[in-house]
Design a protein around this motif. Sequence first.
Motif, PDB file in Angstrom:
ATOM      1  N   ILE A 280      75.067  -7.279  11.250  1.00 31.28           N
ATOM      2  CA  ILE A 280      74.147  -8.180  10.531  1.00 31.28           C
ATOM      3  C   ILE A 280      72.725  -7.594  10.534  1.00 31.28           C
ATOM      4  O   ILE A 280      72.081  -7.515   9.479  1.00 31.28           O
ATOM      5  CB  ILE A 280      74.177  -9.595  11.153  1.00 31.28           C
TER       6      ILE A 280
ATOM      7  N   LYS B   9      72.643  -4.505   8.205  1.00 34.89           N
ATOM      8  CA  LYS B   9      72.566  -4.789   6.758  1.00 34.89           C
ATOM      9  C   LYS B   9      71.182  -5.303   6.364  1.00 34.89           C
ATOM     10  O   LYS B   9      70.670  -4.949   5.303  1.00 34.89           O
ATOM     11  CB  LYS B   9      73.630  -5.837   6.379  1.00 34.89           C
ATOM     12  N   ILE B  10      70.592  -6.156   7.228  1.00 36.94           N
ATOM     13  CA  ILE B  10      69.280  -6.713   6.892  1.00 36.94           C
ATOM     14  C   ILE B  10      68.239  -5.592   6.848  1.00 36.94           C
ATOM     15  O   ILE B  10      67.444  -5.486   5.910  1.00 36.94           O
ATOM     16  CB  ILE B  10      68.873  -7.820   7.897  1.00 36.94           C
TER      17      ILE B  10
ATOM     18  N   ARG C  39      68.667  -3.443   3.746  1.00 34.57           N
ATOM     19  CA  ARG C  39      68.092  -4.051   2.539  1.00 34.57           C
ATOM     20  C   ARG C  39      66.574  -3.900   2.525  1.00 34.57           C
ATOM     21  O   ARG C  39      65.976  -3.564   1.508  1.00 34.57           O
ATOM     22  CB  ARG C  39      68.417  -5.560   2.480  1.00 34.57           C
TER      23      ARG C  39
ATOM     24  N   LEU D  65      64.526  -1.841  -0.341  1.00 33.81           N
ATOM     25  CA  LEU D  65      63.495  -2.484  -1.167  1.00 33.81           C
ATOM     26  C   LEU D  65      62.135  -1.815  -1.032  1.00 33.81           C
ATOM     27  O   LEU D  65      61.258  -2.016  -1.869  1.00 33.81           O
ATOM     28  CB  LEU D  65      63.379  -3.967  -0.806  1.00 33.81           C
TER      29      LEU D  65
ATOM     30  N   SER E 141      71.580 -10.453   4.242  1.00 38.25           N
ATOM     31  CA  SER E 141      70.630  -9.411   3.833  1.00 38.25           C
ATOM     32  C   SER E 141      70.153  -9.638   2.394  1.00 38.25           C
ATOM     33  O   SER E 141      68.971  -9.512   2.097  1.00 38.25           O
ATOM     34  CB  SER E 141      71.258  -8.027   3.980  1.00 38.25           C
ATOM     35  N   LEU E 142      71.087 -10.046   1.519  1.00 42.83           N
ATOM     36  CA  LEU E 142      70.703 -10.281   0.118  1.00 42.83           C
ATOM     37  C   LEU E 142      69.871 -11.552  -0.029  1.00 42.83           C
ATOM     38  O   LEU E 142      69.034 -11.662  -0.920  1.00 42.83           O
ATOM     39  CB  LEU E 142      71.948 -10.362  -0.772  1.00 42.83           C
TER      40      LEU E 142
ATOM     41  N   LEU F 181      67.797 -12.744   2.354  1.00 42.40           N
ATOM     42  CA  LEU F 181      66.456 -12.491   2.889  1.00 42.40           C
ATOM     43  C   LEU F 181      65.667 -11.528   2.012  1.00 42.40           C
ATOM     44  O   LEU F 181      64.457 -11.666   1.863  1.00 42.40           O
ATOM     45  CB  LEU F 181      66.561 -11.936   4.324  1.00 42.40           C
ATOM     46  N   TYR F 182      66.353 -10.533   1.486  1.00 38.18           N
ATOM     47  CA  TYR F 182      65.670  -9.542   0.644  1.00 38.18           C
ATOM     48  C   TYR F 182      66.392  -9.380  -0.699  1.00 38.18           C
ATOM     49  O   TYR F 182      67.089  -8.398  -0.931  1.00 38.18           O
ATOM     50  CB  TYR F 182      65.597  -8.196   1.384  1.00 38.18           C
TER      51      TYR F 182
END
Lengths: 115, 353
Positions: A12, A15-16, A19, A23, B50-51, B53-54
Amino acid sequence: MRKALVIQEDIIILKIIERLVVLNHYECKAIRSINDLDIEDQSENFDVIISDILFDGIAPLDFVFQIQEIILHKSLIIVTNMGQKKIQKEILASQNVIGFFPIPLDMDNIQKLIA
Amino acid sequence: MEAEILKLLIKFLLLVLLITFGSIAYTMLYRKWRTRRLKLIENSFANICSLYLYPKPNEKPNLIEIQRELKAVGIVPSKPRNVQYLIDLMIRTQRSILGVNYIKLKTLFTQIPPYGASASKLNNKKWYIKARGIREIYEMDQSQYTRELIRLRNNKNIYVRREAQIGIVIFLGWKSLRFLPYLKRQMTLWQQIKIVEKLNDLYPVPDLKHLRRAYNSDRPYANELIMRIIRKFHLTEDVAYIIQFIDNPKFETREAAIYCISSFLLSDEQLVEIKEKFKNINNTEQQLLLLKYIQRISSEIDLSFYKDLLYNGNDIIKLSTADILWNNGFKEEVQDYYYHQYTQNADSESISV
């Protein structure tokens, strides 16, 4: 494009962070352990590595030294469950380490460093 | 005949062996399948978080799609074990993230399945499921269920009411002192410590209005809890509340008062009050603790107080008092008392010839 490597056992968190890094316009490789690294990765010059320090079979400090030795990179950020002050001090004193964030963490602090 | 029995026995043992191997094979396959399923749920959940949050620029998270995705990996009401695994993942994630993302996750968790799964556990008859439900609610910061937790604060099961009380403190902070000092059942020392620590972690600025309202409670556990709060937050202006319990008839309340007062320095008037209450304590150990504390915070030796103890206290108190006087330069007073004992003994004892 800038390149980033994320190594986190917790899927978890992995993945965060992945991302967040994508970005911020990085090309990101996200893996769960150092065993998932390819031979080509060793010659990549990563702009940033965001890694845990708790892995099976290796001491936290040894892991940091090994990463610094085998993978070319400009800066290293540690995100870990192991937040003891002593470890933090020792790791921050080593080369290229620009941040140490014990979990629970605020992702905004990582964003500031990689932006 | 014997051969027949032997054949039957062999057949039976073969059957047992077959069943054993069969069950081992089934367990192995099931475990493999189950691990794969849990990994799938974990991966999907990680992607969703994740998607969420961002998200991509100019794109909003689609909740319906998230719910569909979770259903596809087996998060449905008919599979409670999958639902429970998802709840555990949610708690783990919420424990790992701080800041704006924490608030975003809190919002997400109220909107995706298994919303309501933890709350439905509160109606279960089994105490351990009820307690687990409460824990999940406060770990995931689902404050919309505060009213349900308040209802469970006096539950007959100690674990259920403990969890409910902790949940109330987490959600209401200092306002929880509207309920906690008026519980129907006794609160253990461990629970008092947990409440004080939670207040300190989550609400470090004391709200004296709510605390002082709780001073009216006459329940012994509430008095102890309030004294511990005064000590933890170092509320010097409220130290009088602790002093009133120094000579309380109840051992545990006195113990808490002596423990809590030892963190404070007192004014001269308060010190006089403590010395007056000292005589009313009927436990030597507690008297000794208080005597050491009085000596530690006093700038000068109060000779009349110590001499009174030296001549009128019990033997252990006398010894400690003599020790204090001797080490603070009042050797003559100790020597006087020493000789005084002999003259007293000589007067009272008849000399045998």
